[in-house]
Design a protein around this motif. Sequence first.
Motif, short mmCIF file in Angstrom:
data_model
loop_
_atom_site.label_atom_id
_atom_site.label_comp_id
_atom_site.label_asym_id
_atom_site.label_seq_id
_atom_site.Cartn_x
_atom_site.Cartn_y
_atom_site.Cartn_z
N ASN A 23 -43.19 40.90 55.06
CA ASN A 23 -42.59 40.13 56.15
C ASN A 23 -41.47 39.20 55.65
O ASN A 23 -41.41 38.02 55.97
N VAL A 24 -40.56 39.77 54.87
CA VAL A 24 -39.46 38.99 54.28
C VAL A 24 -38.21 39.11 55.14
O VAL A 24 -37.85 40.20 55.60
N SER A 25 -37.54 37.99 55.35
CA SER A 25 -36.26 37.96 56.08
C SER A 25 -35.23 37.25 55.23
O SER A 25 -35.54 36.27 54.54
N LEU A 26 -33.99 37.76 55.26
CA LEU A 26 -32.88 37.05 54.62
C LEU A 26 -31.59 37.45 55.30
O LEU A 26 -31.51 38.48 55.97
N SER A 27 -30.57 36.62 55.12
CA SER A 27 -29.27 36.91 55.71
C SER A 27 -28.18 36.44 54.75
O SER A 27 -28.41 35.57 53.90
N ILE A 28 -26.98 37.03 54.89
CA ILE A 28 -25.86 36.67 54.04
C ILE A 28 -24.57 36.84 54.81
O ILE A 28 -24.44 37.77 55.63
N GLU A 29 -23.64 35.93 54.58
CA GLU A 29 -22.33 35.99 55.24
C GLU A 29 -21.33 36.72 54.36
O GLU A 29 -21.51 36.84 53.14
N ALA A 30 -20.25 37.20 54.95
CA ALA A 30 -19.17 37.82 54.19
C ALA A 30 -18.59 36.79 53.22
O ALA A 30 -18.43 35.62 53.57
N GLY A 31 -18.33 37.21 51.99
CA GLY A 31 -17.76 36.32 50.99
C GLY A 31 -18.74 35.35 50.38
O GLY A 31 -18.35 34.46 49.63
N GLN A 32 -20.01 35.52 50.65
CA GLN A 32 -21.03 34.62 50.13
C GLN A 32 -21.79 35.28 48.98
O GLN A 32 -21.96 36.50 48.94
N VAL A 33 -22.22 34.47 48.01
CA VAL A 33 -23.06 34.96 46.92
C VAL A 33 -24.47 34.40 47.10
O VAL A 33 -24.67 33.18 47.09
N LEU A 34 -25.42 35.30 47.31
CA LEU A 34 -26.82 34.92 47.45
C LEU A 34 -27.58 35.43 46.23
O LEU A 34 -27.53 36.63 45.93
N SER A 35 -28.24 34.55 45.52
CA SER A 35 -29.07 34.97 44.40
C SER A 35 -30.51 35.14 44.87
O SER A 35 -31.05 34.29 45.58
N LEU A 36 -31.10 36.24 44.45
CA LEU A 36 -32.49 36.56 44.80
C LEU A 36 -33.33 36.35 43.56
O LEU A 36 -33.15 37.04 42.54
N CYS A 37 -34.24 35.39 43.61
CA CYS A 37 -35.01 35.00 42.44
C CYS A 37 -36.50 35.20 42.68
O CYS A 37 -36.99 35.09 43.80
N GLY A 38 -37.20 35.47 41.59
CA GLY A 38 -38.65 35.65 41.66
C GLY A 38 -39.14 36.26 40.36
O GLY A 38 -38.36 36.80 39.57
N GLU A 39 -40.43 36.16 40.12
CA GLU A 39 -41.01 36.74 38.91
C GLU A 39 -40.94 38.27 38.98
O GLU A 39 -40.72 38.86 40.03
N ASN A 191 -12.94 35.89 47.42
CA ASN A 191 -11.58 35.86 47.96
C ASN A 191 -11.24 37.13 48.74
O ASN A 191 -10.25 37.16 49.48
N HIS A 192 -12.04 38.18 48.54
CA HIS A 192 -11.82 39.45 49.26
C HIS A 192 -12.86 39.65 50.36
O HIS A 192 -13.04 40.77 50.86
N ASP A 193 -13.61 38.58 50.69
CA ASP A 193 -14.65 38.62 51.73
C ASP A 193 -15.76 39.62 51.42
O ASP A 193 -16.41 40.15 52.32
#
Length: 509
Positions: A23-39, A191-193
């Motif tokens: 039941n995991v949810s996540l979202s990300i915008e254009a040009g954004q860096v999202l790091s996914l962390c966990g063991e 810079n390139h979205d």
Amino acid sequence: MASNLLEMKNITKRFGQVKAVDNVSLSIEAGQVLSLCGENGSGKSTLMKVLSAVYPHGTFDGEILFGGEPLVAHGVRDTEQKGIAIIHQELALVKQMTVLENIFLGVEWARLGVMDYDNMYLRCQRMLAQVKLNIDPNTRVGELGLGQQQLVEIAKALNKQVRLLILDEPTASLTESETAILLDIVDDLRNHDIACIYISHKLNEVKAISDVICVIRDGRHIATRPAAGLSEEALITMMVGRELTELYPRQPHAIGEEILRVEGLTAWHPVNRHIRRVNNAAFSLHKGEILGIAGLVGSGRTELVQCLFGSYPGRWEGSIILNGAPVRFANCRQAMRRGIAMVPEDRKKDGIVPVMSVGSNITLAALRQFTGGFGMVDEAGEQAAVRDAIERLKVKTSSPELAIGRLSGGNQQKAILAKCLLLNPDILILDEPTRGIDIGAKQEIYLLINQLVRQGIAVIVVSSELPEVLGISDRVLAMHQGSIKADLINRGLTQEQVMEAALRSDSHV
């Protein structure tokens, strides 16, 4: 308010009765860096395989929206056509082919049924320039270093008009300079979205590159926070569910008599036989001692320990004295029979048989212990040993019968360690033992090393991470260009002192 490029809603992925993602949810915008962390084993890679359709639509529960539209993908080709590309830790390049051929593999340009090499060449040059890689597109990939191959993978993704790039442990095998180049490229993607999902156990990189950090643990979403203002300590606590008050647990242990002495060890490159990969190395090792070997990539660390273990593929000479007697091992089997075990640098290539079960991999090197008369295997004894090893090393697996290739990298590493310990070695060589492993599993391995040396086992640790070498070693060998430049007692040693010793022109042992 910016609209999301990607939304993953209530994703659940099961393997039998086990929920790898819950039941995991996540979202990300254009040009954004999202790091996914966990063991290791937390579900990060599984979640990304759902996103990239390695696990296609219909094999999981939940909904994926990409560009505001439902993503219904039946394979990786479908997600690539939408602009989603994933670069795995184990690169998927064909090393016998050229850079150009790899970048256009499956998306070749043609005119009237004839390959348009001229335009492909120009396009390839532009893609390579974008990733700051100054090489001829006709260079064979096998001739490139790991860092350059990683950049070719990114150029290949950019050539497919990528909108979302997923990087899974991209710097695990890179030098500091290569890592800096890669992080600059990820930063430039903004810079390139182009959005980026970045998976790494190196928390300093995560902090440096991320806009947002998402943590999952045991398949469940724990938190999503802005990277700015989030401390490494808070991030670690979210990842492992507890505070790690001391990452490198130094425990008192007695160092005994000399068990190994190496003199005049010189090893030549397997192909370019005039090049010395190890040059006149000499050192000693004592029972109950942790000996760290530090140096830049290419300094000869791995080649040195391969000679000790009988696995070096080229020619070498010199003397190895084990328990007072000279030895020379033609292969690793001979070394294991004399009490030396080794966790190799490349676990996928040299450490496991991916299609075999976890249990079979653990007992593979020690089958003679479970073989009685007439070559019959004591299956009950073998299974008991596997259960004990899995419990002792805390290997996360749904069953000992599961193919080891399906485990996370960290749990594969623990299984390899279990295999080595089943041999009851006197000397344990660990070559990059925590590469690609989460911080919680790292501490478990450090604690295990402390247990082993208290039992009198001698441990050699080769690592590219200087804080790791300094955090656990009693003594440090500093190597550079094949030579041991210094043999340093670790009493308050600093990273600067080790690197200065390794890089200075005069040798001091």
